[in-house]
Design a protein around this motif. Sequence first.
Motif, PDB file in Angstrom:
ATOM      1  N   SER A 176     -12.314 -42.800 -14.570  1.00 13.28           N
ATOM      2  CA  SER A 176     -13.097 -41.673 -14.058  1.00 13.28           C
ATOM      3  C   SER A 176     -12.192 -40.485 -13.775  1.00 13.28           C
ATOM      4  O   SER A 176     -11.085 -40.645 -13.264  1.00 13.28           O
ATOM      5  CB  SER A 176     -13.835 -42.092 -12.781  1.00 13.28           C
ATOM      6  N   TYR A 221     -16.364 -48.199 -19.326  1.00 13.92           N
ATOM      7  CA  TYR A 221     -16.961 -46.880 -19.500  1.00 13.92           C
ATOM      8  C   TYR A 221     -16.102 -45.807 -18.839  1.00 13.92           C
ATOM      9  O   TYR A 221     -15.265 -46.088 -17.982  1.00 13.92           O
ATOM     10  CB  TYR A 221     -18.383 -46.849 -18.945  1.00 13.92           C
ATOM     11  N   CYS A 222     -16.343 -44.565 -19.238  1.00 16.43           N
ATOM     12  CA  CYS A 222     -15.650 -43.407 -18.672  1.00 16.43           C
ATOM     13  C   CYS A 222     -16.672 -42.468 -18.047  1.00 16.43           C
ATOM     14  O   CYS A 222     -17.808 -42.367 -18.518  1.00 16.43           O
ATOM     15  CB  CYS A 222     -14.860 -42.663 -19.748  1.00 16.43           C
ATOM     16  N   SER A 223     -16.235 -41.763 -17.001  1.00 16.56           N
ATOM     17  CA  SER A 223     -17.139 -40.855 -16.298  1.00 16.56           C
ATOM     18  C   SER A 223     -16.320 -39.745 -15.647  1.00 16.56           C
ATOM     19  O   SER A 223     -15.087 -39.777 -15.627  1.00 16.56           O
ATOM     20  CB  SER A 223     -17.943 -41.623 -15.233  1.00 16.56           C
ATOM     21  N   ASN A 261     -13.734 -48.934 -15.365  1.00 12.03           N
ATOM     22  CA  ASN A 261     -14.139 -47.537 -15.317  1.00 12.03           C
ATOM     23  C   ASN A 261     -12.928 -46.620 -15.229  1.00 12.03           C
ATOM     24  O   ASN A 261     -12.093 -46.768 -14.348  1.00 12.03           O
ATOM     25  CB  ASN A 261     -15.066 -47.300 -14.122  1.00 12.03           C
TER      26      ASN A 261
END
Length: 419
Positions: free
Chosen positions: A149, A120-122, A147
């Motif tokens: 980020s 996922y990306c954040s 991740n």
Amino acid sequence: MNTAINMPLKRLIEYAYQEVDYYRDIFDNNLIDKNAINTKDDLSKIPFLTKETVQKQSLRMISNEYKRYPKNQFIEIRRTSGSTGEYLKVYWDRRNDIQSMIPAWRIRKLFYSVEPSMKYCSFYTVNYRGNKIIKPDEQEMSSNERNLSFYKVGLTYERLKQCYDMILSFNPEWLNLQPSIAYLITQIIKEDNLRIPSNLKYIELSGELLLNEYRQAIREVFNIEPANEYGTSETNVIAIEHNDKKLHVLEENVIVEVIKDGKPVIGEEGEIYVTSLTNYAMPFIRYKTGDMGIMRRENSEDILDVISGRASDFIILENGERLNSYVLFGIIQYTNEYMSNAIKQFQIIQRAIDKFDVFLALKDEYKNWAPAVKQKFIENINEKRLQKANWDFHFVNNILPDAETGKTKYFKGLNTQLI
């Protein structure tokens, strides 16, 4: 009435009294019997906890057990984003931190088929490795490469385009974004006719009030119905949307109260207070989040409507009265209804009692509508106490997250101006 004993709450109260100096004094000085706190209703015996109190009493709010070996080896320190110019150091036991996230992961898996192992990306404001703040590089990947980020403070439109290029290369299965950033990404995708990550299946939005216009744009561009999430660094996830688009309180992790005139209410607007059932290193009991909402009870579940962010962001009137800034959202919504949804972003700042700056970003095809949009906005000011104010309009291409906090505030009151 809540008559069934809430065992997680009972254990938390007993622990807080035994191990936390602040709570022992609160109980003793107010003659509160810790053994009488067994249900959500019993919480009314305990005074509210504010951010200011936590700042002043921070060392006395940390469990004594976690100040000693071996518990101190499990401590993780976070710093809140400080959207009002102040921040907190929040202490968590790493194991409690993981435990607190389990209810949210159950919902993600049940309704959206998303699991912790997925990429996922954040975007982040403050990022830690252990207890050390990571230097705010443009992008930081976690060691397990699940991740990607990005640092969101000082984010520019051009850098956001670069971030999206990296997101495409990373090809995540889900995104965890602030609504304003997600919306800006939809504009980048449309402007440059960019593709969508082929593995993307879920988008979770948090950290800001989710506007209907943003939800619609995200749905149309990504062909994914985004899920809204509400939480704090002090408690982790408080509520998350199921596929019914309602924020369901994670009752395994927190107890939520909506307080009006000092008392809990159902079905009425009030201030949101939360009790963490999992943070033992630094217990937060009846903690004032600073947000406004409405609590409803449906099918034995607590449903939370977060209707505006930051209870401190009130419009200040000439007689000193405070008016909820949510009335400004109504003006924007009514204006958009008449003007074919020409407004894609907005921000309103109260500069003085009778002076407001209105920043509006119009969709490209409606940019020549600026005079008409301004006129319709003025016509839709139905609150008589605001009709005589001076409204200065500024039409801009985009409204980016605040350079100091990385958040987008749709209204800034006299006490919260950051630009």
